[in-house]
Write a protein that holds these residues in place. Structure first.
Motif, short mmCIF file in Angstrom:
data_model
loop_
_atom_site.label_atom_id
_atom_site.label_comp_id
_atom_site.label_asym_id
_atom_site.label_seq_id
_atom_site.Cartn_x
_atom_site.Cartn_y
_atom_site.Cartn_z
N HIS A 54 -20.98 -8.31 22.32
CA HIS A 54 -21.87 -9.07 21.43
C HIS A 54 -22.51 -8.15 20.40
O HIS A 54 -22.61 -8.51 19.22
N GLU A 59 -24.16 -9.86 17.24
CA GLU A 59 -24.83 -11.02 17.87
C GLU A 59 -25.98 -10.45 18.69
O GLU A 59 -25.92 -10.34 19.91
N LYS A 62 -27.86 -12.47 21.63
CA LYS A 62 -27.03 -12.57 22.84
C LYS A 62 -26.96 -11.21 23.55
O LYS A 62 -27.06 -11.13 24.78
#
Length: 173
Positions: A54, A59, A62
């Motif tokens: 991630h 991201e 996350k």
């Protein structure tokens, strides 16, 4: 100690070619800080791989959530060092320099030999004009690179670090 079903499932998952490919990619990028992490806890290693996947896709929420869940599983200095480093990296990528500095510092307190943690801290401190502390971390970075051996890649990295170190020294004196 008898392995649980979850342990057996994690070991099988870790052997998966896609998981191994991710692990090897992360080892190549972060080798010294990952080599000994979660050696006896494959479940946590799988969660770390997921978090790093991630992170590599930026991201951040996350990745951070997975790292928060992983914190309680950190039992060795290797685990804790890696945890602090990767959470610091998340904060740095989110442009939260204060938390990044704090967490890189905690990672570096373990005295590891991974140049990138010292370098990332040095660069943030340099930007914030904390030249004395930046200098210390640039020098620790160089020491780590020396311990790795002078390859063409480490020489290129070192040249940049020496330039930044010279800039710090110029600002100090």
């Amino acid at each position: 100690m008898k392995k649980t079903l979850a342990d057996k499932m994690a070991e099988k998952a870790f052997e998966n070619p896609n998981v191994q490919k991710s692990w090897q990619a992360h080892l190549q990028a972060f080798g010294p800080i990952l080599e000994n992490v979660f050696q006896e806890d494959i479940k946590s290693r799988i969660h770390l791989i997921n978090a790093l996947n991630h992170l590599s896709r930026q991201e951040l929420k996350k990745a951070y959530k997975l790292m928060q869940d992983l914190e309680k599983e950190c039992s060795t200095d290797y685990d804790k060092t890696a945890w602090y480093f990767f959470v610091a990296l998340i904060f740095e990528m989110a442009n939260d320099k204060d938390n990044a500095i704090s967490l890189y510092t905690k990672a570096n307190d373990y005295g590891h030999h991974f140049y990138m943690s010292y370098l990332r801290l040095a660069k943030i401190l340099h930007q914030l004009e904390a030249f004395e502390t930046a200098e210390i971390n640039y020098r620790k970075t160089i020491t780590c690179l020396e311990q790795m051996g002078w390859s063409q890649q480490t020489q290129v990295i070192a040249a940049s670090i020496y330039t930044n170190l010279a800039s710090c020294l110029t600002m100090l004196y």
